[in-house]
Write a protein that holds these residues in place. Sequence first.
Motif, PDB file in Angstrom:
ATOM      1  N   ASP A 260       0.158   6.658   1.175  1.00 16.07           N
ATOM      2  CA  ASP A 260      -0.834   5.393   1.323  1.00 16.07           C
ATOM      3  C   ASP A 260      -1.792   5.519  -0.283  1.00 16.07           C
ATOM      4  O   ASP A 260      -2.448   6.290  -0.254  1.00 16.07           O
TER       5      ASP A 260
ATOM      6  N   PRO B  38       0.977  -1.204  -0.158  1.00 15.99           N
ATOM      7  CA  PRO B  38       0.108  -0.023   0.137  1.00 15.99           C
ATOM      8  C   PRO B  38       0.859   1.182   0.086  1.00 15.99           C
ATOM      9  O   PRO B  38       0.347   2.468  -0.288  1.00 15.99           O
ATOM     10  N   LYS B  39       1.971   1.282   0.495  1.00 14.70           N
ATOM     11  CA  LYS B  39       2.725   2.554   0.702  1.00 14.70           C
ATOM     12  C   LYS B  39       3.912   2.984  -0.364  1.00 14.70           C
ATOM     13  O   LYS B  39       4.679   2.100  -0.952  1.00 14.70           O
TER      14      LYS B  39
ATOM     15  N   ASP C   6       0.851   9.609   4.834  1.00 12.29           N
ATOM     16  CA  ASP C   6       0.729   8.993   6.112  1.00 12.29           C
ATOM     17  C   ASP C   6       1.608   9.895   6.964  1.00 12.29           C
ATOM     18  O   ASP C   6       1.532  10.177   8.047  1.00 12.29           O
TER      19      ASP C   6
ATOM     20  N   ASP D 222      -3.670   3.157  -1.388  1.00 11.26           N
ATOM     21  CA  ASP D 222      -5.060   2.830  -1.109  1.00 11.26           C
ATOM     22  C   ASP D 222      -6.083   4.017  -0.620  1.00 11.26           C
ATOM     23  O   ASP D 222      -7.143   3.965  -1.330  1.00 11.26           O
ATOM     24  N   ASN D 223      -5.312   4.706   0.160  1.00  4.48           N
ATOM     25  CA  ASN D 223      -6.525   5.950   0.719  1.00  4.48           C
ATOM     26  C   ASN D 223      -5.967   7.081   0.063  1.00  4.48           C
ATOM     27  O   ASN D 223      -6.787   7.993   0.495  1.00  4.48           O
TER      28      ASN D 223
END
Length: 342
Positions: free
Chosen positions: A218, A195-196, A225, A220-221
């Motif tokens: 991130d 994800p990162k 972060d 996915d989001n």
Amino acid sequence: MSRRNTRFSRFGSVFRKRRREGAEDDTDDTDESGESENQGNESGEPAYTEEEEVMPPPLLEGEMPTFFHIGILAKECLIHGYKIGAWHLSTLSKTNKDIDLSSFARAKPDCDTILGGIGTRYKLGPLFLTHDWQTDNIVGTKVGILNKAAGGQILALLRGSYGIDNDDGFKLEGRFGFERSPLKTEIIAPIYNLPKLMGYVLAQPLDNWVLAYRAVYDVDNMGFDKHAVCVGYTNGDTEVGLKYENFQDLRGSLFQRLGEKWAVALKANLYGEGEKKFAVGGQYRINDTALVKAKIRQDCHFGLVYQIKLAMSTEILYHFGFNAKDPINGPHKLGVSWNFKG
């Protein structure tokens, strides 16, 4: 660490040559808050689950530091050797045909935490290939190139891992790095099942100064972060490091030599919304091969480390810790670490 090696300009590069080429670098995937997110370090060993900061390996003469070398002397004094569990053993051997063989094993004070692994690395000119296996049935492979380009050094690799006995499945990421003094940058990009997106850029405008910026995104989001803006200074006797994270939390470290044998160090969360943490301690160099260190944290946990080098390739660390609030009935910790490199 000798005074000669404490200057930022004397640190090496994450683009490690010979036995370090292609090795997993645990400085890449660690949350600067202290939570380790990485899957391994130089010997293929996964990170501890407890909180710990990045401990980058000693690097090559004349090359630039990484983002994680800011405050390295304070980390060496207050972190190295304090979290080795009940026992830790690692070996690294090099053949005369550019093939490296490595292994590790460690455990905490119960049989359920025993973990080990073996790995091999092969170098052919600028190309390298690594393969690692761990006792928890995680296998990993990397293929990459390390070469000179555009007046500097360039690193490009693909890194994949597969957990045979878990649901994580196959993971794949790419890593790119470029270094040309006084600038350096590294990027880790997720390709599959990760994800990162992470990276940093570092500048060394003066011999003893380092400026850096790091970010973790991130995918996915679709949001950041972490951000971190850093500055570091060292002249061999005095070291100061500051990190301003997410534009709200300020962390700092200080290391000061007191003559040839004594030194003191401090690491602390100086300002912000998070929990206030600090560690203060010092070290005494018995001789050229032996060192005693001690520290106390904000929760009154006291730790003592004795580290000795039997040879250039063999290091032993002994650790004893207890809660200073209740030194008799409170929790105690005892650990030993053996590291062999040849």
